[in-house]
Design a protein around this motif. Structure first.
Motif, PDB file in Angstrom:
ATOM      1  N   SER A   1     -11.960   4.898   1.316  1.00 48.61           N
ATOM      2  CA  SER A   1     -11.689   3.739   2.171  1.00 48.61           C
ATOM      3  C   SER A   1     -12.891   3.473   3.057  1.00 48.61           C
ATOM      4  O   SER A   1     -13.642   4.391   3.402  1.00 48.61           O
ATOM      5  CB  SER A   1     -10.456   3.999   3.034  1.00 48.61           C
ATOM      6  OG  SER A   1     -10.606   5.194   3.749  1.00 48.61           O
TER       7      SER A   1
ATOM      8  N   HIS B   1      -2.625   4.892  -8.051  1.00 48.64           N
ATOM      9  CA  HIS B   1      -3.807   4.135  -7.657  1.00 48.64           C
ATOM     10  C   HIS B   1      -4.958   4.265  -8.640  1.00 48.64           C
ATOM     11  O   HIS B   1      -5.823   3.400  -8.708  1.00 48.64           O
ATOM     12  CB  HIS B   1      -4.288   4.608  -6.285  1.00 48.64           C
ATOM     13  CG  HIS B   1      -4.912   5.973  -6.308  1.00 48.64           C
ATOM     14  ND1 HIS B   1      -4.172   7.121  -6.503  1.00 48.64           N
ATOM     15  CD2 HIS B   1      -6.206   6.379  -6.182  1.00 48.64           C
ATOM     16  CE1 HIS B   1      -4.975   8.168  -6.495  1.00 48.64           C
ATOM     17  NE2 HIS B   1      -6.211   7.756  -6.300  1.00 48.64           N
TER      18      HIS B   1
ATOM     19  N   LEU C   1       0.825  -1.204   0.000  1.00 45.52           N
ATOM     20  CA  LEU C   1       0.000   0.000   0.000  1.00 45.52           C
ATOM     21  C   LEU C   1       0.862   1.258   0.000  1.00 45.52           C
ATOM     22  O   LEU C   1       0.631   2.194  -0.774  1.00 45.52           O
ATOM     23  CB  LEU C   1      -0.898   0.011   1.240  1.00 45.52           C
ATOM     24  CG  LEU C   1      -2.169  -0.822   1.205  1.00 45.52           C
ATOM     25  CD1 LEU C   1      -2.800  -0.866   2.590  1.00 45.52           C
ATOM     26  CD2 LEU C   1      -3.158  -0.264   0.186  1.00 45.52           C
TER      27      LEU C   1
ATOM     28  N   SER D   1      -7.971  -3.552   1.182  1.00 45.83           N
ATOM     29  CA  SER D   1      -8.764  -3.142   2.339  1.00 45.83           C
ATOM     30  C   SER D   1      -9.493  -4.325   2.952  1.00 45.83           C
ATOM     31  O   SER D   1      -9.482  -4.523   4.176  1.00 45.83           O
ATOM     32  CB  SER D   1      -9.766  -2.064   1.922  1.00 45.83           C
ATOM     33  OG  SER D   1     -10.604  -1.718   3.004  1.00 45.83           O
TER      34      SER D   1
ATOM     35  N   PHE E   1      -6.765  -1.222  -4.184  1.00 45.43           N
ATOM     36  CA  PHE E   1      -6.976  -0.677  -2.843  1.00 45.43           C
ATOM     37  C   PHE E   1      -8.221  -1.272  -2.188  1.00 45.43           C
ATOM     38  O   PHE E   1      -8.264  -1.452  -0.969  1.00 45.43           O
ATOM     39  CB  PHE E   1      -7.063   0.848  -2.910  1.00 45.43           C
ATOM     40  CG  PHE E   1      -5.716   1.518  -2.938  1.00 45.43           C
ATOM     41  CD1 PHE E   1      -5.209   2.133  -1.801  1.00 45.43           C
ATOM     42  CD2 PHE E   1      -4.934   1.508  -4.082  1.00 45.43           C
ATOM     43  CE1 PHE E   1      -3.960   2.738  -1.809  1.00 45.43           C
ATOM     44  CE2 PHE E   1      -3.685   2.110  -4.102  1.00 45.43           C
ATOM     45  CZ  PHE E   1      -3.194   2.731  -2.967  1.00 45.43           C
TER      46      PHE E   1
ATOM     47  N   HIS F   1      -8.215   7.630  -1.769  1.00 45.86           N
ATOM     48  CA  HIS F   1      -9.081   6.528  -2.192  1.00 45.86           C
ATOM     49  C   HIS F   1     -10.207   6.348  -1.184  1.00 45.86           C
ATOM     50  O   HIS F   1      -9.970   6.343   0.023  1.00 45.86           O
ATOM     51  CB  HIS F   1      -8.277   5.232  -2.301  1.00 45.86           C
ATOM     52  CG  HIS F   1      -9.073   4.080  -2.829  1.00 45.86           C
ATOM     53  ND1 HIS F   1      -9.262   3.869  -4.176  1.00 45.86           N
ATOM     54  CD2 HIS F   1      -9.744   3.085  -2.208  1.00 45.86           C
ATOM     55  CE1 HIS F   1      -9.998   2.793  -4.359  1.00 45.86           C
ATOM     56  NE2 HIS F   1     -10.312   2.298  -3.180  1.00 45.86           N
TER      57      HIS F   1
ATOM     58  N   TYR G   1      -4.164   5.121   2.412  1.00 48.91           N
ATOM     59  CA  TYR G   1      -5.517   5.400   1.922  1.00 48.91           C
ATOM     60  C   TYR G   1      -5.806   6.900   1.951  1.00 48.91           C
ATOM     61  O   TYR G   1      -6.437   7.443   1.037  1.00 48.91           O
ATOM     62  CB  TYR G   1      -6.551   4.637   2.749  1.00 48.91           C
ATOM     63  CG  TYR G   1      -6.664   3.196   2.314  1.00 48.91           C
ATOM     64  CD1 TYR G   1      -7.494   2.829   1.257  1.00 48.91           C
ATOM     65  CD2 TYR G   1      -5.907   2.206   2.925  1.00 48.91           C
ATOM     66  CE1 TYR G   1      -7.573   1.509   0.830  1.00 48.91           C
ATOM     67  CE2 TYR G   1      -5.975   0.886   2.506  1.00 48.91           C
ATOM     68  CZ  TYR G   1      -6.805   0.546   1.458  1.00 48.91           C
ATOM     69  OH  TYR G   1      -6.861  -0.758   1.030  1.00 48.91           O
TER      70      TYR G   1
END
Length: 213
Positions: free
Chosen positions: A126, A86, A77, A97, A93, A124, A119
């Protein structure tokens, strides 16, 4: 691992990394989780970008994510986030997660702070569940967080506007270290804490528990 060695000592060799990228792409299907995470981490640490390699690795990571341990997950990550790589692989991602949530009880302080930072850094979307579970694990080992780890975690909470109450244990830890003169802040950490203070005082209109000095 030659790339890891060059990256660790801060001696990037663009020609070496460029040549290794082509070879890694050709052999990516044979890489295990440690091979992938270490290779990506080496490029990110050395500051040598290789979009083709990161694109090729993303599919392998998604397919084999169940074989990644906490360190491999957080390093992978962090590597993608460091290069802000990303948008071409958003599913990566999401997949990480889900796996991180399953294995969060094995994450140490560094893995937690790196995961949350990643994140937040790429913006992104999350899951709240990931942050909630990560913070539960973090609170069990708050003493193990480095100063930078505390700053990264607090900054991450601010960037995603997570529940402000979740930041209190980390803020208290920073305050306690500050009062005992055990807190040594880097420039990056000071910038992060400034953003956190603005998040608390401006966005949520609460008093900052951190002294101005």
């Amino acid at each position: 691992n030659t790339l890891w060695s060059y990256a660790t000592v801060g001696h990037p060799s663009p020609k070496l990394f460029d040549a290794a990228a082509g070879e890694a792409i050709n052999k990516i299907d044979k890489f295990n989780s440690q091979d992938i995470s270490t290779t990506l981490w080496s490029y990110a640490t050395a500051g040598v970008e290789s979009p083709e390699l990161f694109d090729a690795a993303s599919g392998k990571v998604i397919n084999d994510i169940d074989t990644f341990n906490a360190q491999a997950i957080s390093n992978t990550l962090w590597s993608y986030a460091t290069f802000d790589h990303h948008q071409s692989s958003p599913n990566l991602f999401d997949a990480i997660s889900d796996e991180a949530i399953k294995k969060m009880d094995t994450f140490n302080a560094q893995a937690i702070s790196n995961t949350l930072w990643s994140y937040a850094a790429v913006g992104h979307p999350s899951s709240t569940e990931l942050f909630d579970i990560a913070l539960q694990q973090a609170n069990k080992n708050l003493h193990a967080f480095t100063t930078q780890g505390l700053c990264n975690t607090l900054w991450s909470l601010a960037m995603v506007d997570h529940n402000i109450e979740s930041a209190i244990p980390f803020l208290n830890r920073v305050l306690n270290l500050h009062q005992s003169s055990q807190l040594s802040l880097t420039i990056v950490c000071k910038i992060q804490l400034h953003a956190v203070i603005q998040w608390i005082t401006i966005e949520h209109q609460k008093k900052s528990p951190i002294p101005d000095d």
